[in-house]
Design a protein around this motif. Structure first.
Motif, PDB file in Angstrom:
ATOM      1  N   HIS A 506      13.889  14.959  76.219  1.00 53.47           N
ATOM      2  CA  HIS A 506      12.911  14.140  76.936  1.00 53.47           C
ATOM      3  C   HIS A 506      12.364  13.094  75.961  1.00 53.47           C
ATOM      4  N   LYS A 539      17.434   8.249  80.202  1.00 54.38           N
ATOM      5  CA  LYS A 539      16.226   9.062  80.003  1.00 54.38           C
ATOM      6  C   LYS A 539      14.988   8.169  79.967  1.00 54.38           C
ATOM      7  N   MET A 542      14.073   7.066  83.504  1.00 60.04           N
ATOM      8  CA  MET A 542      13.348   8.124  84.222  1.00 60.04           C
ATOM      9  C   MET A 542      11.892   8.174  83.782  1.00 60.04           C
ATOM     10  N   CYS A 543      11.686   7.978  82.495  1.00 55.75           N
ATOM     11  CA  CYS A 543      10.318   8.017  81.969  1.00 55.75           C
ATOM     12  C   CYS A 543       9.484   6.870  82.545  1.00 55.75           C
ATOM     13  N   ASN A 545      10.039   5.388  85.384  1.00 52.09           N
ATOM     14  CA  ASN A 545       9.825   5.677  86.808  1.00 52.09           C
ATOM     15  C   ASN A 545       8.593   6.545  87.017  1.00 52.09           C
ATOM     16  N   GLU A 546       8.367   7.465  86.066  1.00 54.30           N
ATOM     17  CA  GLU A 546       7.236   8.378  86.182  1.00 54.30           C
ATOM     18  C   GLU A 546       5.928   7.708  85.800  1.00 54.30           C
ATOM     19  N   LEU A 547       5.993   6.495  85.205  1.00 53.33           N
ATOM     20  CA  LEU A 547       4.774   5.807  84.782  1.00 53.33           C
ATOM     21  C   LEU A 547       3.986   5.336  86.008  1.00 53.33           C
ATOM     22  N   ILE A 548       2.717   5.671  86.036  1.00 52.16           N
ATOM     23  CA  ILE A 548       1.825   5.250  87.120  1.00 52.16           C
ATOM     24  C   ILE A 548       0.925   4.152  86.576  1.00 52.16           C
ATOM     25  N   ALA A 558       3.797   7.370  78.454  1.00 59.30           N
ATOM     26  CA  ALA A 558       5.202   7.162  78.860  1.00 59.30           C
ATOM     27  C   ALA A 558       5.681   5.765  78.462  1.00 59.30           C
ATOM     28  N   HIS A 581      12.436  -0.792  86.402  1.00 62.42           N
ATOM     29  CA  HIS A 581      11.525   0.337  86.591  1.00 62.42           C
ATOM     30  C   HIS A 581      10.065   0.000  86.343  1.00 62.42           C
ATOM     31  N   LYS A 585       6.663  -2.344  90.053  1.00 60.84           N
ATOM     32  CA  LYS A 585       5.412  -1.620  90.269  1.00 60.84           C
ATOM     33  C   LYS A 585       4.230  -2.428  89.760  1.00 60.84           C
TER      34      LYS A 585
END
Length: 761
Positions: A506, A539, A542-543, A545-548, A558, A581, A585
């Motif tokens: 990760h 990887k 994906m990280c 993508n998880e960032l808000i 992230a 990514h 957003k």
């Protein structure tokens, strides 16, 4: 009355006068004669020829010989004297001759009165004393007359009536020798001259020869008494013996041939004497050289026998390695030729090898890596051949040093490598580094290929990146200076093992970067980029993508994990991740924030804060720049639209100022980049002299266009992505950050400056 039956009388000059005029002229002549005879010498008075009439001679004025120079040009008194003035104007000095160097005659040409009325030269030479003085040329008329009379007399009969004396032709011995040398040179005539028909018409009768060499065999004595054919009145020859003449001629020819042959033999003997003299000198030099060689070899033999005696076990003073080296140095310095010619391999095997084996008996290479390097380096200069050896082992028989290293030094190295652990690489690398300049190249290659590499390969196969605490680069990378490309086969299994270890990784785990970073410069750029794209970039995506993205409560961990890999992955890969990514957003959050009556100061801080998270290299990328420009455009539209009741005071001005500031920064950054790249290119000296370095890349292109006589000018009103278009010859280009882009069929293609010049031509 005239007598027309009388013979024709010719007159020399003038007209036929009447008898009365002749009588009157005779009277006047008789009156003038005494005066003339007093003036002129007697010898110059002409005699009248009886040619049918008495005529007055025409040379009245010049009788009396030479005129003085004083009266020269006196006739000018009757004219205006222009001739004398012109001569003086052109530099003429009275009393001197004409011409640049006054080489002309001074006195006028004299006239000499001929004695009679005969032809020119009938009364002898007519040259005056002045002409003999000015032109002292020998007059050959008398000699020509004598020769003519002599030739004329040959046609007459001998008045004495006696027999003509025979003329004899003599040949000297030197002439015969010269003839023999010439005939020897021409003894082998050319083929085209050897078969030529020659017609000889120089004698009494025509003769035909079939080569030029036959003419040279002709008798050279001229036949002074040609044989006359017997006529009626001619008497037969009293002495005609052709056989005797033939025999005499034969004897003469034989004698000539003997003289020529003797001369050739003498010349041959003289040449033989010279040749033998040179041979004696050469043989004496060879003899002295051989005597020197014998004496030197005898001394060398004494030294070798002394070494052999001291090598015996029972000797009280055994030979040491240093003493042996001194003996070999003496042989090399004093007896170099004998040392190079002798069989050094056998000599070294017999004397040096036992001493060297005893010297390295207790040596441990890993503990004392420099032991023996000085001794071996000294023996390398003494024993190694001058020419380089190939990598095959068959050359061992011709080089003593290589055989010494292979048979004495190499077994110790094999033993120590067999016991060596590859992870303890420091001692082995130090040992080989200290010996790399001493050991022959092919032996070092053998150690690395046959001993070291198999051990490293076996260790890499047993390495596990998940369980091993020692990173692999710590015991592989020290071998790079020595082995270089030999380590390439190890990289593929290392990458495979690292990829397997990264399957469950990760981005929050920073240990992966520590393990991979040392390999970035070792792997080839293509293989490294492929490894990153396959194992790391997904990887990181994906990280992201998880960032808000939450402006009120933002967690940046992230994002930091992803940005931390900026130096490891390429800029294009990182930009692709952000475009896919992150920015969708981020722009969505900005739009939703702007639609809910926001505080524009907070939006400005939020925008600048996110922009400060990226490095200059990422911000300079066109895609990232476009995304931030899009955000500015959204903000401008939100401020300028009249929708909504309440508008924060000064918001429009603040956003406009922010937009202007950001765009100006972009332009300044681009200009700085172009200037820096142009300066770098100018420093590298791309076709430019040091005295005329261009200020930017556009100036460089303009200078090149002037050098090659190509038109370079901007296209008015035409731009591409905000860049000015230019015509370079017949090609349309634009310049972006120090790169020339050429218009292709569908897209714009970056091109080098030299390719651009070639296309324009």
């Amino acid at each position: 009355s005239r007598d027309y039956s009388a013979p024709v009388n010719f007159i020399s000059a003038g007209l036929k006068k009447s008898a009365a005029e002749e009588v009157s002229e005779e009277d006047s002549d008789e009156d003038e004669k005494p005066a003339k005879q007093e003036e002129a010498p007697k010898e110059f008075v002409p005699k009248k020829l009886k040619t049918g009439g008495n005529f007055k001679p025409s040379q009245k004025g010049f009788v009396g010989g030479t005129k003085s120079f004083v009266d020269f040009g006196s006739w000018e008194r009757h004219t205006k004297g222009i001739g004398q003035k012109l001569l003086q104007k052109m530099g003429y000095v009275p009393g001197r001759g004409l011409g640049k160097n006054a080489q002309g005659i001074i006195n006028p040409i004299e006239a000499k009165q001929r004695k009679g009325k005969g032809a020119v030269g009938a009364y002898g030479s007519e040259r005056t004393s002045q002409s003999l003085q000015d032109f002292p040329v020998v007059d050959s008329e008398e000699e020509a007359e004598e020769e003519f009379q002599k030739e004329l007399s040959q046609w007459r009969k001998d008045p004495n009536g006696g027999k003509k004396k025979p003329k004899y032709s003599y040949k000297t011995v030197e002439e015969l020798k010269a003839k023999g040398r010439i005939s020897k040179q021409l003894s082998a005539p050319q083929k085209e001259l050897s078969q030529v028909k020659v017609i000889d018409m120089t004698g009494r009768e025509q003769k035909v020869y079939y080569s030029y060499s036959q003419i040279s065999h002709k008798h050279n004595i001229p036949d002074d008494s040609p044989q006359q054919p017997l006529g009626k009145d001619s008497k037969p020859q009293g002495f005609a013996l052709p056989e005797l003449e033939h025999n005499l001629q034969l004897l003469i020819d034989i004698t000539e041939q003997e003289i020529i042959q003797n001369d050739r033999q003498l010349q041959y003997e003289r040449d033989m004497v010279v040749n033998l003299t040179h041979e004696i000198q050469k043989m004496s030099e060879v003899l002295s050289h051989e005597e020197t060689a014998i004496s030197n070899l005898s001394k060398v033999l004494e030294m070798v026998e002394e070494c052999d005696r001291r090598m015996q076990p029972s000797c009280e003073n055994p030979l040491t390695l240093d003493e042996c080296a001194k003996i070999f140095e003496t042989l090399q310095d004093k007896y170099y030729e004998e040392y190079r010619m002798s069989d050094r391999v056998d000599l070294a095997v017999a004397i040096v090898y036992p001493l060297m084996k005893d010297y390295f008996k207790s040596w441990d290479p890993l503990k004392d890596c420099t032991y023996g390097t000085e001794i071996i380096a000294k023996w390398k200069s003494l024993l190694e051949n001058d020419q380089l050896l190939s990598h095959s082992g068959q050359d061992l028989s011709t080089d003593a040093f290589h055989r010494l290293m292979w048979e004495i030094w190499m077994p110790y190295v094999r033993n120590i490598v067999a016991q060596w652990q590859p992870r303890n690489c420091g001692s082995m690398v130090d040992f080989l580094d200290s010996w790399v300049n001493v050991v022959p190249v092919w032996i070092l290659d053998n150690i690395l290929d046959q001993l070291i590499f198999p051990k490293l390969q076996k260790e890499v196969e047993s390495w596990n990146p998940l369980t091993d605490t020692v990173p692999i680069h710590s015991w592989i990378h020290p071998w790079l200076p020595l082995m270089q490309a030999r380590l390439e086969p190890l990289y593929s299994p290392i990458r495979n093992k690292l990829a397997n270890a990264l399957q469950k990784w990760h981005p929050s785990d920073s240990s992966a970067k520590l393990i991979l970073q040392p390999w970035k410069d070792v792997f080839t750029p293509g293989s490294w980029e492929a490894f990153m794209v396959k194992n790391i970039v997904p990887k990181l995506g994906m990280c992201l993508n998880e960032l808000i993205i939450n402006p009120h409560q933002q967690h940046m961990d992230a994002f930091y994990w992803v940005i931390d890999w900026e130096g490891m992955i390429s800029v294009s890969s990182l930009v692709g991740l952000l475009e896919k990514h992150f920015f969708p957003k981020w722009l969505q959050v900005l739009c939703s924030w702007l639609s809910n009556s926001p505080n524009y100061e907070e939006i400005t801080k939020w925008y600048l804060g996110w922009k400060s998270m990226f490095s200059d290299q990422v911000l300079a990328h066109p895609s990232i720049k476009d995304k931030f420009n899009e955000a500015l455009d959204i903000m401008n539209r939100a401020v300028s639209s009249s929708v909504g009741g309440y508008m924060q005071p000064g918001a429009r001005e603040n956003i406009a100022y922010l937009t202007h500031t950001e765009r100006r920064k972009d332009f300044q950054y681009e200009a700085m980049q172009e200037r820096r790249e142009a300066e770098n290119m100018a420093q590298r000296g791309i076709g430019m002299a040091a005295s005329s370095v261009p200020m930017n890349f556009k100036d460089l292109i303009q200078t090149k266009a002037e050098e090659h006589n190509i038109v370079f000018m901007p296209v008015i009103g035409k731009r591409h992505e905000g860049k000015q278009l230019y015509t370079f010859g017949r090609i349309v280009i634009y310049i972006d950050r120090g790169v020339v882009f050429v218009q292709g069929e569908k897209t714009w293609v970056p091109t080098s400056l030299q390719s651009l010049i070639d296309m324009a031509k």
